[in-house]
Design an enzyme around this catalytic site. Structure first.
Site: not given
Ligand code: PGA
Length: 259
Positions: A12, A14, A105, A107, A174, A180, A219
């Protein structure tokens, strides 16, 4: 990880991926994935920003012919078309070569107030186009600390999953606090949550619950992916930051190929 399934690795990107970077990264990943024997190859998908879908698709096709890497998107609108300035529909994604879409997601849920009901409508729209539809769920830090992680995830999943729809629904667990941040859930917590998600799926979609892949995200890095993929009930990983680095993401793909 079920011995019968190919492990799944989704990147992903983003809101990253200027065209030159997107093309370079895709070419490196296609080259790397092409070196893995087909019998061991994981299912790999890249979800670039909308603006890079065309370039990534071109790089996938140019490098390999029938690309071993699938193209996905990070969101779609619930309506197939119409006066929705700035939005992208599931038919537009399909037309752009996508075979998968991420929905709900954290976010978007937490940063843009997307609701379970909206995620469900989007999922219905995506399934209607035959897209693999990855519904993301996960508890916040406060929910984890108050002991409400399991109930938070079941209520999200129950309200976001389109129950009657045909098609391929996948789930990505998640934890919001792990995205992140460099912190990932413990193996025991991952196993417990994946088992819980599986039991919720058995209630919601009894006929096909066992066939719904459940991924972990938050992460995931080259250094922890083998342990995460080895956890019972984990069918693959959804990778954010580490998917933007060709070496790191290649190492994640390699770990999945060794499962
Ligand atoms: P990350 O993000 O691996 O940077 O923690 C995962 C995601 O948002 O799908």
């Amino acid at each position: 990880m079920s011995a019968l399934r190919r492990p799944i690795v989704i990147g992903n990107w983003k809101m990253h991926g200027l065209l030159a970077q997107a093309e370079k990264l895709t070419a490196a990943l296609v080259h790397h994935a092409g070196c893995i024997p087909p019998s061991a190859a994981p299912y790999i998908a890249l979800c670039p920003p909308f603006t890079a879908l065309h370039a990534v698709r071109a790089a996938l096709v140019a490098a390999t012919g029938p690309a071993p890497i699938a193209l996905g998107a990070q969101n779609c609108h619930a309506e197939p078309q119409g006066a929705y300035t700035g939005e992208i529909s599931a038919p537009l994604l399909k037309d752009a070569g996508c075979t998968l879409v991420l929905l709900g997601h954290s976010e978007r849920r937490h940063g843009m107030s997307e609701t379970d009901a909206q995620v469900r409508l989007k999922a219905q729209a995506a399934l209607a186009q035959g897209l693999k539809t990855v519904i993301c769920v996960g508890e916040t830090q406060a929910e984890r600390e108050s002991g409400d992680a399991l109930s938070a995830v079941s209520s999200q999943l129950t309200a976001s999953l389109p129950q009657g729809a045909e098609g391929e629904v996948w789930v990505a667990y998640e934890p919001v606090w792990a995205i992140g941040t460099g912190m990932h859930a413990t193996r025991d917590d991952i196993v417990a949550m994946h088992r819980h998600i599986r039991s919720v799926l058995a209630r919601l979609v009894p006929a096909r619950a066992g066939g719904v892949p459940v991924l972990y995200g938050g992460s995931v890095k080259a250094g922890n992916v083998a342990e995460i993929l080895a956890a019972e009930g984990v069918d693959g990983v959804l990778v954010g930051g580490a998917s933007l680095d060709a070496g790191e993401f290649s190492a994640i793909i390699d770990a999945a190929a060794q499962v």
